[in-house]
Design an enzyme around this catalytic site. Structure first.
Site, mmCIF file in Angstrom:
data_model
loop_
_atom_site.group_PDB
_atom_site.id
_atom_site.type_symbol
_atom_site.label_atom_id
_atom_site.label_comp_id
_atom_site.label_asym_id
_atom_site.label_seq_id
_atom_site.Cartn_x
_atom_site.Cartn_y
_atom_site.Cartn_z
ATOM 1 N N ALA A 1 64.894 -29.064 52.825
ATOM 2 C CA ALA A 1 63.775 -28.286 52.285
ATOM 3 C C ALA A 1 63.575 -27.047 53.151
ATOM 4 C CB ALA A 1 62.517 -29.142 52.293
ATOM 5 N N GLY B 1 66.644 -32.717 52.610
ATOM 6 C CA GLY B 1 66.696 -32.668 51.156
ATOM 7 C C GLY B 1 68.116 -32.560 50.617
ATOM 8 N N GLU C 1 69.275 -35.977 50.450
ATOM 9 C CA GLU C 1 68.578 -36.683 49.368
ATOM 10 C C GLU C 1 69.151 -36.296 48.007
ATOM 11 O OE1 GLU C 1 64.915 -35.375 51.343
ATOM 12 O OE2 GLU C 1 64.145 -37.374 50.904
ATOM 13 N N GLU D 1 64.174 -35.573 59.233
ATOM 14 C CA GLU D 1 62.741 -35.313 59.026
ATOM 15 C C GLU D 1 61.858 -35.830 60.159
ATOM 16 O OE1 GLU D 1 64.862 -36.062 56.694
ATOM 17 O OE2 GLU D 1 64.411 -35.017 54.826
HETATM 18 C C1 3H9 Z 1 63.270 -31.746 54.445
HETATM 19 O O1 3H9 Z 1 64.367 -31.584 53.992
HETATM 20 C C2 3H9 Z 1 62.147 -32.464 53.737
HETATM 21 C C3 3H9 Z 1 62.572 -33.189 52.496
HETATM 22 O O2 3H9 Z 1 62.904 -34.534 52.804
HETATM 23 C C4 3H9 Z 1 61.469 -33.289 51.493
HETATM 24 C C5 3H9 Z 1 60.731 -32.067 51.105
HETATM 25 C C6 3H9 Z 1 59.661 -32.316 50.066
HETATM 26 N N1 3H9 Z 1 64.263 -24.372 56.508
HETATM 27 O O3 3H9 Z 1 69.668 -23.258 63.455
HETATM 28 P P1 3H9 Z 1 70.284 -21.985 63.029
HETATM 29 C C7 3H9 Z 1 66.972 -21.179 59.417
HETATM 30 S S1 3H9 Z 1 62.831 -31.143 55.961
HETATM 31 C C8 3H9 Z 1 64.003 -23.099 56.835
HETATM 32 O O4 3H9 Z 1 70.266 -20.852 63.978
HETATM 33 P P2 3H9 Z 1 72.853 -23.214 62.988
HETATM 34 C C9 3H9 Z 1 66.654 -21.077 60.890
HETATM 35 O O5 3H9 Z 1 65.276 -21.023 61.129
HETATM 36 C C10 3H9 Z 1 64.213 -30.190 56.464
HETATM 37 N N2 3H9 Z 1 64.812 -22.382 57.631
HETATM 38 O O6 3H9 Z 1 71.769 -22.182 62.469
HETATM 39 C C11 3H9 Z 1 67.366 -19.809 61.243
HETATM 40 O O7 3H9 Z 1 66.552 -18.757 60.780
HETATM 41 P P3 3H9 Z 1 66.573 -17.327 61.500
HETATM 42 C C12 3H9 Z 1 65.214 -31.032 57.107
HETATM 43 C C13 3H9 Z 1 65.900 -22.999 58.118
HETATM 44 O O8 3H9 Z 1 74.090 -22.893 62.231
HETATM 45 C C14 3H9 Z 1 68.602 -19.833 60.347
HETATM 46 O O9 3H9 Z 1 68.304 -20.744 59.289
HETATM 47 N N3 3H9 Z 1 66.261 -30.177 57.622
HETATM 48 C C15 3H9 Z 1 66.209 -24.315 57.817
HETATM 49 O O10 3H9 Z 1 72.893 -23.250 64.482
HETATM 50 C C16 3H9 Z 1 69.833 -20.305 61.067
HETATM 51 O O11 3H9 Z 1 69.554 -21.550 61.697
HETATM 52 C C17 3H9 Z 1 66.318 -29.819 58.925
HETATM 53 O O12 3H9 Z 1 65.539 -30.238 59.744
HETATM 54 C C18 3H9 Z 1 65.336 -25.024 56.968
HETATM 55 N N4 3H9 Z 1 65.569 -26.279 56.601
HETATM 56 O O13 3H9 Z 1 72.317 -24.620 62.502
HETATM 57 C C19 3H9 Z 1 67.442 -28.898 59.252
HETATM 58 N N5 3H9 Z 1 67.350 -24.659 58.447
HETATM 59 O O14 3H9 Z 1 67.931 -16.765 61.269
HETATM 60 C C20 3H9 Z 1 67.014 -27.874 60.253
HETATM 61 C C21 3H9 Z 1 67.756 -23.566 59.117
HETATM 62 O O15 3H9 Z 1 65.475 -16.592 60.787
HETATM 63 N N6 3H9 Z 1 68.095 -26.934 60.515
HETATM 64 N N7 3H9 Z 1 66.886 -22.554 58.910
HETATM 65 O O16 3H9 Z 1 66.267 -17.602 62.933
HETATM 66 C C22 3H9 Z 1 69.062 -27.180 61.420
HETATM 67 O O17 3H9 Z 1 69.131 -28.228 62.016
HETATM 68 C C23 3H9 Z 1 70.042 -26.076 61.696
HETATM 69 O O18 3H9 Z 1 69.439 -24.876 61.321
HETATM 70 C C24 3H9 Z 1 71.381 -26.208 60.942
HETATM 71 C C25 3H9 Z 1 72.215 -24.911 61.141
HETATM 72 C C26 3H9 Z 1 72.157 -27.404 61.518
HETATM 73 C C27 3H9 Z 1 71.190 -26.395 59.456
#
Ligand code: 3H9
Length: 720
Positions: free
Chosen positions: A72, A117, A120, A142
């Site tokens: 998400a 998500g 999911e 999450e």
């Molecule tokens: C969820 O899914 C809830 C659901 O169950 C239900 C909902 C109803 N959202 O880390 P990076 C941005 S909760 C918004 O440097 P990497 C990040 O802020 C979600 N933004 O890249 C950054 O922005 P900026 C569960 C996000 O390659 C840019 O992308 N998911 C999100 O080193 C690059 O990120 C997580 O907890 C996001 N979900 O790593 C995943 N993800 O360029 C969280 C990334 O403006 N994300 N951004 O600074 C991560 O763990 C890492 O970002 C990921 C990539 C491994 C994906």
């Protein structure tokens, strides 16, 4: 025949041989997330798929190499004003995924990170293929954001892979690599990235033709017994709850709520999804979740910060060859993270025995990686081959960087600095792993001081995430940028701080530990001090911490800050007395606590009280006061670091405290904690403590001003 692409914002659709191929490629975004718009794209794509009789099945894949779906859009959580907002967001996704699950066959083709998500969505599909790329991994992270999966993850995952395995993923948020995902039944197939699309299309055709059915996971007899009868499940839930409480000490509500959501799925039809949505909404509004979400954005923002404010930003110099001086605990630790980052490492110490010991320590860390299957046998061999040792400076003639990790003594540091500079090329960056000695003092002996800076790693290096880079006024910005970039290559969370006694991490730690020592001086028991701070959320209490880092190291750091900051940091009596008695803490197997021969910690060593000012006489101080005395000293010091320009921002101070010294993540860090308590209340407590302990708790000017003006360290929204 390929039909023309139907333009969608984040998800585009092409129909090939009756198969709809959906490509998720959020325009202009580094990763794919389910923003409201992307969710709408998905919804309308699937409405088309279900409606169009010419479409028999679908494939969903990512247009971003190495990133499938990051879940998400976390930024949208910042707009939630009530628990109902979060609940509504969760409820909005449920029918979409249910429609996918109940509709035409869908193949999920996962290449790269598949999180939250994204995972999911994969659960709702009928066939899952993962690539064997090392970046491909599936997770439900999450709980690390203080929430639970809210798009059906708590309901579909147990059915897919069994209750125990599902709980393991949901309660820890851990990442499951492709191979393990295949073993767990989380994905059905693993392929090379080059054939992913082709295989996915083929599977979609087979599912549509009925020549392939998704096989149910083959659960073992034990698993069946546990999952499919209420008594077995009750045992699994009870054990899981005990495990969560032992690990989180009840400080994190999300894993416990996740257990309730999963359990609700077994009790009545449909109610599981409602419970999941309700709990998701409630958790999203908790301070714990808000601080963990803050930390996520703060860390991603930090990744873009190169630590200097110059324009244009210099290009980082590559660090392909690294010299390390000192093969002790820190030197070997640095080698053990440098080698997996692809660096050729040369480690020097005074004699072959020490070098051999250092190489053995590196081998041990690599062996751990091998056992945990993080590296293969050939990779393990290669990693070891990339680290060599020497007792002279042979091999230092072409290194890009040298990190010295020798004894914390200015003269020794000057001596080695001169030796290094005599053998390395002029371009080489020289970093000191000092934890206390001001960098400008070390650099004063250098012929190229602009290339000398501090790289303060935390121990044990392969486990501790923080790297504090210390700069002085004469540094070449390119040297700073290069060190930051290399630190990140080593997998570290890097903050850049300005030179000053104790830098940041040790400076804020000193008054905190000192306050604990002063409580000991008064006769407060070791357990009650440690327990109070552990209940506040630190991983260990301050007295255990002193034992862990070594009493000699702690006293030395304490002396440096005491000399610099006077009465505020005047040392306590107790820790001085214990070190004078020859106890060094865990490394010497004697400290405030007892240790067995393998260094495992036992209970408090009651005989240590004989060394303390009040002897065996104990007094009590309420836990809340213990916390105030220790933590408020740290909060105030963090603000003073900002005032002194040691910190470049409150964000760096929060990240440094959480990742370097174990400040409770669910409190966001010292600055976030002040924001939550309120500057006025913090100042009131500091004033009260100052009356009791003159000179130690004088509130920082900034805090006092904020108490009056109501200003905050952070504005609302995403931290930058
Ligand atoms: C969820 O899914 C809830 C659901 O169950 C239900 C909902 C109803 N959202 O880390 P990076 C941005 S909760 C918004 O440097 P990497 C990040 O802020 C979600 N933004 O890249 C950054 O922005 P900026 C569960 C996000 O390659 C840019 O992308 N998911 C999100 O080193 C690059 O990120 C997580 O907890 C996001 N979900 O790593 C995943 N993800 O360029 C969280 C990334 O403006 N994300 N951004 O600074 C991560 O763990 C890492 O970002 C990921 C990539 C491994 C994906």
């Amino acid at each position: 025949m390929t039909a023309p692409a139907i333009a969608q914002r984040a998800i585009t659709m092409q129909v090939e041989r009756g198969i709809a191929v959906l490509t998720f490629d959020a325009p202009g975004a580094p990763v794919n997330t389910f923003t409201a718009a992307a969710q709408q794209d998905l919804r309308s794509a699937f409405e088309t798929i279900q409606r169009d009789p010419a479409i028999r099945a679908a494939v969903i894949l990512s247009g971003k190499r190495g990133n499938f779906i990051a879940g998400a859009d976390i930024e949208a959580f910042l707009d939630f004003r009530t628990a109902e907002d979060g609940e509504a967001a969760s409820c909005a996704g449920h029918p979409d995924f249910a429609a996918i699950e109940k509709g035409k066959p869908v193949v999920c083709a996962i290449d790269g990170g598949c999180l939250g998500g994204g995972t999911e969505l994969a659960h709702a599909c009928h066939w899952r293929i993962a690539t064997d790329r090392s970046k491909t991994a599936v997770s439900l992270p999450e709980v690390q954001l203080g929430i639970i999966p809210g798009a059906g993850g708590t309901q579909r995952l147990p059915a897919l892979i069994g209750l125990q395995a599902a709980l393991e993923m949901i309660l820890t948020g851990k990442t499951v690599r492709a191979k393990k995902a295949l073993q767990l039944g989380l994905v059905d197939e693993m392929v090379h990235p080059s054939i992913l699309r082709r295989v996915a299309l083929q599977r979609a055709l087979e599912l549509a033709d009925g020549t392939r059915q998704r096989e149910a996971k083959h659960k073992g007899a034990g698993e069946m017994l546990l999952d499919e009868n209420p008594i077995g499940r009750a045992i699994v839930f009870r054990k899981a709850r005990e495990g969560v409480l032992a690990k989180t000490k009840g400080l994190y509500p999300a894993p416990l709520a996740a257990l309730d959501a999963v359990a609700a799925g077994y009790t009545s039809d449909g109610d599981g999804y409602q419970t999941e949505a309700r709990l998701f909404g409630e958790l999203a509004m908790t301070p714990e979740s808000q601080e963990l979400v803050f930390l996520f954005f703060a860390t991603t923002a930090l990744k873009r910060d190169m630590g200097v404010e110059v324009s244009p930003l210099p290009k980082p110099l590559p660090v392909e060859r690294l010299g390390i001086l000192g093969a002790g605990f820190m030197g070997a630790g640095i080698a053990s993270v440098a080698s997996p980052a692809g660096t050729i490492v040369r480690m020097k110490d005074a004699d072959t025995a020490r070098v051999a010991q250092g190489l053995a320590a590196v081998r041990e860390v690599m062996r751990e990686k091998l056992v945990k299957k993080q590296v293969t046998r050939p990779q393990f061999d290669d990693l070891l081959l990339s680290v060599s040792g020497t007792t002279d400076y042979s091999g230092f003639g072409n290194v890009d960087m040298v990190i010295e990790a020798v004894f914390e003594d200015l003269q020794v540091k000057h001596q080695v600095l001169r030796e290094i500079e005599a053998v390395v090329p002029p371009r080489t960056i020289v970093a000191s792993n000092t934890s206390t000695i001001p960098i400008s003092r070390i650099a004063s002996a250098s012929v190229r001081p602009e290339r000398v800076l501090g790289m303060h790693f935390f121990s044990p290096v392969h486990k501790m995430p923080l790297l504090e880079i210390i700069t002085h006024d004469g540094n070449d910005p390119q040297v700073v940028v290069s060190a930051v970039s290399y630190g990140r290559m080593l997998g570290k969370t890097v903050i850049v701080v300005r030179d000053g006694p104790g830098f940041y991490a040790n400076r804020v730690l000193s008054p905190y530990v000192n306050a604990a020592g002063l409580l000991l001086d008064e006769g407060v028991s070791i357990e009650s001090i440690d327990d109070a701070l552990v209940k506040f959320g630190f991983p260990v209490g301050p007295i255990t911490l002193v034992d862990e880092v070594g009493l000699d190291v702690a006293t030395k750091a304490g002396a440096i800050v005491a000399e610099a900051f006077g009465a505020r940091m005047a040392p306590n009596e107790s820790i001085q007395r214990v070190i004078r008695s020859g106890r060094l803490g865990r490394k010497g197997k004697r400290g405030f606590y007892l240790y067995d021969d393998d260094g495992r910690k036992g209970g408090v060593d009651a005989s240590v009280y004989d060394l303390l000012p009040t002897g065996q006489k104990r007094t009590t101080v309420p836990a809340e006061r213990i916390v105030q005395r220790c933590v408020y000293a740290m909060l105030n010091e963090a603000v003073l670091c900002l005032e002194d320009g040691i910190l470049r921002s409150p964000r760096d101070g929060d990240i440094g405290a959480v990742f370097g010294i174990g400040f409770p993540p669910f409190r966001g860090g010292p600055f976030r904690h002040i924001g939550r308590v309120g500057a006025r209340a913090v100042v009131e407590t500091l004033d009260e403590l100052e009356r009791e302990f003159p000179g130690r708790y004088q509130a920082a000017r900034t805090l006092r001003a904020m108490a009056v003006s109501g200003a905050q360290f952070y504005s609302a929204g995403k931290p930058v």
